[in-house]
Design a protein around this motif. Structure first.
Motif, PDB file in Angstrom:
ATOM      1  N   ARG A 239       0.858  -1.184   0.000  1.00  0.00           N
ATOM      2  CA  ARG A 239       0.000   0.000   0.000  1.00  0.00           C
ATOM      3  C   ARG A 239       0.895   1.236   0.000  1.00  0.00           C
ATOM      4  NH1 ARG A 239      -5.436   0.227   1.923  1.00  0.00           N
ATOM      5  NH2 ARG A 239      -6.105   2.347   2.417  1.00  0.00           N
ATOM      6  N   THR A 349      -0.277  -8.097   5.163  1.00  0.00           N
ATOM      7  CA  THR A 349      -1.389  -8.484   4.292  1.00  0.00           C
ATOM      8  C   THR A 349      -2.717  -8.313   5.016  1.00  0.00           C
ATOM      9  OG1 THR A 349       0.024 -10.090   3.144  1.00  0.00           O
ATOM     10  CG2 THR A 349      -2.357 -10.372   2.934  1.00  0.00           C
ATOM     11  N   ALA A 350      -2.785  -8.739   6.277  1.00  0.00           N
ATOM     12  CA  ALA A 350      -4.022  -8.595   7.048  1.00  0.00           C
ATOM     13  C   ALA A 350      -4.348  -7.126   7.307  1.00  0.00           C
ATOM     14  CB  ALA A 350      -3.897  -9.359   8.361  1.00  0.00           C
ATOM     15  N   ALA A 353      -5.740  -5.484   4.114  1.00  0.00           N
ATOM     16  CA  ALA A 353      -7.125  -5.887   3.853  1.00  0.00           C
ATOM     17  C   ALA A 353      -8.100  -5.121   4.743  1.00  0.00           C
ATOM     18  CB  ALA A 353      -7.270  -7.394   4.062  1.00  0.00           C
ATOM     19  N   LEU A 354      -7.742  -4.942   6.021  1.00  0.00           N
ATOM     20  CA  LEU A 354      -8.636  -4.220   6.926  1.00  0.00           C
ATOM     21  C   LEU A 354      -8.716  -2.734   6.595  1.00  0.00           C
ATOM     22  CD1 LEU A 354      -8.129  -5.651  10.533  1.00  0.00           C
ATOM     23  CD2 LEU A 354     -10.203  -5.663   9.152  1.00  0.00           C
ATOM     24  N   ASP A 356      -8.688  -1.458   3.798  1.00  0.00           N
ATOM     25  CA  ASP A 356      -9.527  -1.309   2.612  1.00  0.00           C
ATOM     26  C   ASP A 356     -10.978  -1.735   2.846  1.00  0.00           C
ATOM     27  OD1 ASP A 356      -7.617  -0.259   0.878  1.00  0.00           O
ATOM     28  OD2 ASP A 356      -6.850  -2.253   0.338  1.00  0.00           O
ATOM     29  N   ASP A 357     -11.328  -2.150   4.063  1.00  0.00           N
ATOM     30  CA  ASP A 357     -12.661  -2.716   4.312  1.00  0.00           C
ATOM     31  C   ASP A 357     -13.300  -2.063   5.536  1.00  0.00           C
ATOM     32  OD1 ASP A 357     -14.920  -4.257   4.551  1.00  0.00           O
ATOM     33  OD2 ASP A 357     -13.885  -6.174   4.252  1.00  0.00           O
ATOM     34  N   GLU A 360     -16.012  -4.201   7.408  1.00  0.00           N
ATOM     35  CA  GLU A 360     -15.490  -5.257   8.275  1.00  0.00           C
ATOM     36  C   GLU A 360     -14.911  -4.671   9.559  1.00  0.00           C
ATOM     37  OE1 GLU A 360     -14.235  -9.130   9.560  1.00  0.00           O
ATOM     38  OE2 GLU A 360     -15.896  -8.250   8.431  1.00  0.00           O
TER      39      GLU A 360
END
Length: 405
Positions: A239, A349-350, A353-354, A356-357, A360
């Motif tokens: 990112r 990686t985790a 993902a968070l 971007d969400d 969640e």
């Protein structure tokens, strides 16, 4: 202090009293329920005579001349602490205080005092903060068998000589049972802030101009904060747009190495260090956090330990990224994302993902806040804590109430 009130002396060897948040909460709970308290601990702020924010919890600090970084220096440090604590505890007894004692580890070295104190007919309670043999094994890499065996024996003696044991989670309770402690002597009192320490924060479900990734806690070899720094380096690759920063809040022996690592890797624009923070500053930081990282590696010690920072995160509704550890799962449940091995790439990686969400993150936020409100906050833990003291000092409490009426 009214001499009729029951008095508890709390012994701490590894932190100044004003920096041990669990001990602070225990002192405030004891005060609120009719007890007087004295804390014997290493000297921190020399101007303090009373525990901050308490009514009248007395501080009886002692100077620390040696700080351990190896087996020999640790032994010297704790031998000095043993002498200082024994001397000050004797003073409390002679002054008519110390009707009961709570000893907090590390180290597990105060069982000789437990034998002597219990011979006086007074309760001696062990507050089990750390699994000392496992801490040594984690820090040393290749533990010396004799040293490890001695630590196991000292833990056994510490548990078995106590009138009662406070275990910080179910794994510590199982450990005590395995050392031969009777189930009725063990009470689980978990770590975590009280609801009164936390200000409500608005939901963070929508887009943010800058995300804040937080690590909160001690910076020691066993905490693997280096993994968080390296995860930040990996996250830059995943990112690259600079819409996030990592804040490392805490202090400890690895801080110099961590600041050097950040400089060497050129991460100063995304990783910052705040130093040690007190309660209000912690609350302010975590209320603004997007996600928290818990970089503890999947060792035996970490599997069996509840990280105080986990509950601090959940209490503010901060989603957590953590290694898949037994007690972390028991604390966080679905308020965390779990990685298998705890590598920097897995964490990065985790985290990506968070970030971007937002939906969640909001779901995890709600789960964390619910777990804190209904199970994990200090208000829930203090009930069992005070019940033990009320049972052990029932006669003194009755005399205090009769004297006050």
């Amino acid at each position: 202090m009214a001499k009729t009130r029951p008095h508890v002396a709390i012994l701490v060897a590894n932190l100044p009293a004003e920096r041990d948040r669990r001990v602070i909460r225990e002192c405030l709970s004891l005060e609120a329920n009719g007890y007087d308290v004295t804390v014997i601990a290493p000297r921190g702020d020399p101007s303090l005579k009373i525990l901050p924010n308490s009514r009248n919890t007395r501080l009886k600090p002692y100077p620390v001349k040696v700080y351990g970084s190896g087996v020999v220096t640790f032994a010297v440090e704790f031998a000095w602490s043993f002498i200082c604590i024994a001397f000050r505890l004797l003073g409390e007894i002679l002054a008519g205080r110390a009707h009961a004692v709570q000893v907090c580890n590390p180290p597990d070295a105060y069982w000789p005092l437990a034998i002597l104190f219990r011979a006086l007919g007074r309760p001696w309670v062990f507050d089990h903060h750390d699994l000392c043999p496992e801490v040594y094994a984690t820090r040393s890499g290749t533990p010396n068998g004799l040293v490890f065996g001695t630590l196991v024996a000292f833990e056994w003696l510490t548990l078995r000589t106590a009138t009662a044991v406070f275990a910080t989670n179910e794994s510590y309770r199982s450990n005590a049972l395995g050392r031969g402690v009777k189930p009725e002597k063990i009470t689980v009192v978990r770590n975590g802030p009280s609801a009164s320490e936390i200000k409500p924060a608005p939901p963070q479900a929508g887009p943010q101009d800058e995300h804040t990734i937080v690590y909160l806690g001690v910076l020691g070899p066993q905490d693997n904060v280096e993994g968080a720094v390296l995860a930040a380096e990996e996250l830059i690759r995943l990112r690259p747009r600079p819409d996030w920063r990592m804040v490392i809040a805490g202090d400890g022996e690895t801080l110099p190495a961590l600041t050097k690592l950040v400089a060497e890797r050129g991460l100063g624009n995304v990783v910052e260090f705040t130093g040690w923070l007190e309660g209000p500053a912690i609350d302010e930081l975590l209320r603004k956090a997007t996600v928290a990282i818990q970089p503890d590696l999947p060792t035996r010690m970490n599997n069996l330990s509840t990280m105080a920072k986990t509950v601090e995160y959940l209490g503010r509704g901060v989603p957590v990224v953590a290694a898949d550890l037994i007690e972390t799962r028991r604390s966080a449940g679905e308020a965390a994302v779990y990685v298998e091995h705890g590598t920097p790439h897995e964490y990065a990686t985790a985290l990506a993902a968070l970030l971007d969400d937002p939906a969640e993150r909001q779901r995890m936020r709600e789960v964390g806040l619910a777990r804190f409100a209904h199970e994990l906050s200090w208000e829930h833990q203090s009930r069992g804590y005070i019940e033990v003291w009320n049972r052990l000092l029932a006669k003194r409490l009755r005399r205090a109430k009769a004297s006050a009426s």
